[in-house]
Design an enzyme around this catalytic site. Structure first.
Site, PDB file in Angstrom:
ATOM      1  CG  LEU A  45      35.775  55.322  43.550  1.00 20.68           C
ATOM      2  CD1 LEU A  45      35.347  56.695  43.020  1.00 20.68           C
ATOM      3  CD2 LEU A  45      36.990  54.849  42.755  1.00 20.68           C
ATOM      4  CG  ASN A  46      36.130  49.055  45.263  1.00 28.59           C
ATOM      5  OD1 ASN A  46      35.410  49.535  46.138  1.00 28.59           O
ATOM      6  ND2 ASN A  46      36.027  47.799  44.896  1.00 28.59           N
ATOM      7  CG  ASP A  47      35.634  46.823  41.386  1.00 26.31           C
ATOM      8  OD1 ASP A  47      36.707  47.180  41.875  1.00 26.31           O
ATOM      9  OD2 ASP A  47      35.271  45.636  41.349  1.00 26.31           O
ATOM     10  NE  ARG A 166      34.907  38.810  43.459  1.00 20.10           N
ATOM     11  CZ  ARG A 166      35.585  37.855  44.075  1.00 20.10           C
ATOM     12  NH1 ARG A 166      34.942  36.861  44.663  1.00 20.10           N
ATOM     13  NH2 ARG A 166      36.917  37.893  44.108  1.00 20.10           N
ATOM     14  CG  ASP A 167      32.971  41.072  39.955  1.00 17.53           C
ATOM     15  OD1 ASP A 167      32.367  41.439  40.975  1.00 17.53           O
ATOM     16  OD2 ASP A 167      34.187  40.803  39.943  1.00 17.53           O
ATOM     17  CD  GLU A 221      38.334  40.498  41.972  1.00 13.60           C
ATOM     18  OE1 GLU A 221      37.624  40.308  42.979  1.00 13.60           O
ATOM     19  OE2 GLU A 221      39.194  41.394  41.900  1.00 13.60           O
TER      20      GLU A 221
END
Length: 492
Positions: A45-47, A166-167, A221
């Site tokens: 799992l991350n962001d 990104r993001d 980020e």
């Protein structure tokens, strides 16, 4: 297990039932599975992504590689809750199975529009030379929670920026949608840029948000812009900062600046702001995302982990979890983070104690455990240092203390159990002028979240002690301190 490029980019659909069953058994044998935090069933799992309130429920997605504890081919995994406490696994939200997200459905956000929840995310692709090309993609979730991809809505990177683009974090202001993205300039410095749209499908590049942080890391980020108490707040995670005193001790940082509200409607992208302040002073915190709930609260959730750091859960086929939700406010020019009130639903049996702690380290009957909430108030301090030892065992303890000589709170995990990230140090510190301190602490099987003086400072860290390490001790050295403590058991 050797994670070759081919293994990292395997899809969930390519795994056999036998493989998945075996992996789940390995994961479930882990001694550090959490009790009340969001964690992956398998893999990494991350962001946190797409954090939102829609159709009477909170929705929270996260980056997920299902087949192992590595940063492989990323999916969006979907969880939902009615109370920010009890989370139900819904399943895969976005799978990386189209040309525009063939090498990963990267991070993004969500906005409620016309009775549907729209998901704006980065589709990662690579060509035969392994060169990256990012697409900003749109998907839509219906009330029955079915999700349909609508494809790329921003297909090119503007001139002056690299493929680290990104993001997207999307919001609506009046009749217009705005999205802020993390970017890297061609001179390899980080920044954020802004787009606008009237329909979520056609986006216009507005330009770079101008801050005073012109050479502040090489990539920003997971940006997030919102307004709170009539001020503009920009949260982002800069990569490439060097340690400065007690600051920037982790491999990558997350923090914010507060300033005058951006006039995005008029296209004025100059952001006058104060200093960059880290959101969390602990070891394991990155890529946070916020949402505005129906009652007007600005709520934050972060990734309780970091890239490029090995964790003791890796051999068990899983890695990382999300933080508890935190309500944000502004006090004296700083973001204040308080655990959302709904977390009181976790409280079980309560134990209280009051005592004068003087030149000693004491335990109290009923004050011990593996998963609990603890509020400890220290006052009338004359000690050189005082604090607590948590998850105490024969050779283990996690120390949270205040050093009165240097006026700093210290979170020390050098003896917390299995080591993690020791190359980045085993203690974290922050300055705190007050000797009258309240610590509100949430301890799960393999994590500690510490909120100091009603959220003025926060420390988050993973710890990996033995299961039998359940002691709690309070201490004062070279002096005395008055203690008043309350502890609640937390069960699954």
């Amino acid at each position: 297990m050797k994670w070759t490029k081919e293994r990292r980019y395997r899809k969930m659909e390519d795994a056999t039932k036998e493989e998945l069953t075996k992996l789940k058994k390995i994961v479930n044998s882990s001694p550090w599975r959490q009790t009340f935090h969001i964690q992956p069933e398998t893999g990494l799992l991350n962001d946190p992504n797409g954090f939102s309130y829609y159709n009477g429920e909170y929705h929270l997605f996260y980056q997920w590689f299902p087949l192992g504890p590595v940063h492989g081919l990323k999916y969006w995994y979907h969880t939902k809750s009615t109370n920010l406490v009890d989370w139900e696994n819904v399943g895969i939200g976005i799978a990386p199975n189209d040309y525009f997200d063939s090498h990963g459905a990267y991070s993004g956000s969500a906005v409620n529009h016309n009775g549907k929840l729209y998901l704006l995310y980065t589709g990662n692709t690579r060509d035969e030379k392994w060169e990256r090309h990012p697409y900003q993609c749109l998907a839509v979730m219906e009330q029955n929670r079915s999700i349909t991809k609508l494809g790329p809505v921003i297909s090119e990177v503007p001139k002056g920026y690299t493929d680290h683009f990104r993001d997207p974090k999307v919001w609506k202001e009046g009749d217009t949608f705005f999205a802020i993205l993390g970017a890297q300039r061609t001179n390899e410095t980080g920044c954020v840029v802004l787009y606008r749209s009237t329909n979520l499908l056609d986006w216009r590049f507005e330009g770079e948000v101008h801050t005073s942080l012109e050479s502040f890391g090489y990539m920003w980020e997971c940006p997030d812009y919102f307004e709170l108490d009539s001020q503009g707040v920009l949260i982002f995670s800069p990569q490439g900062l060097m340690p400065e005193g007690d600051q920037y001790q982790n491999i990558y940082q997350s923090g914010y600046v507060i300033g005058e509200k951006l006039n995005v409607q008029q296209g004025n992208l100059k952001f006058s702001h104060g200093d960059f302040i880290e959101l969390d002073r602990g070891f394991d915190f990155y890529a946070p995302q916020t949402m505005l709930d129906p009652s007007g609260r600005r709520i934050l959730v972060g990734w309780m982990g970091l890239p490029e750091v090995e964790y003791p859960t890796d051999p068990y086929g899983w890695a990382h979890c999300l933080t508890l939700p935190r309500e944000l406010s502004i006090r004296n020019g700083k973001l204040i983070q308080k655990p959302v009130k709904e977390l009181e639903l976790l409280r079980g049996e309560k134990t209280e104690v009051e005592a004068l702690i003087k030149n000693e380290c004491r335990e109290f009957q009923g004050i011990r455990g593996e998963t609990y909430e603890l509020i400890a108030h220290f006052s009338r301090n004359s000690a050189e240092e005082f604090g607590m030892e948590l998850r105490v065992g024969e050779n283990e303890k996690t120390i949270i203390k205040y050093d009165s000589k240097i006026k700093k709170v210290i979170f020390d995990r050098s003896l917390s159990g299995e080591a993690v990230g020791e190359q980045y140090g085993t203690a974290r510190k922050c300055s705190m002028e007050s000797d009258d301190l309240t610590f509100r602490i949430f301890v799960d099987v393999s994590s500690v979240e510490i909120f100091i003086n009603d959220g003025e400072e926060v420390f988050t860290g993973r710890i990996f002690p033995a299961k039998e390490s359940k002691g709690i001790k309070f201490f004062a050295n070279n002096g005395a301190v008055q203690l008043k403590a309350q502890k609640w058991e937390i069960t699954s």
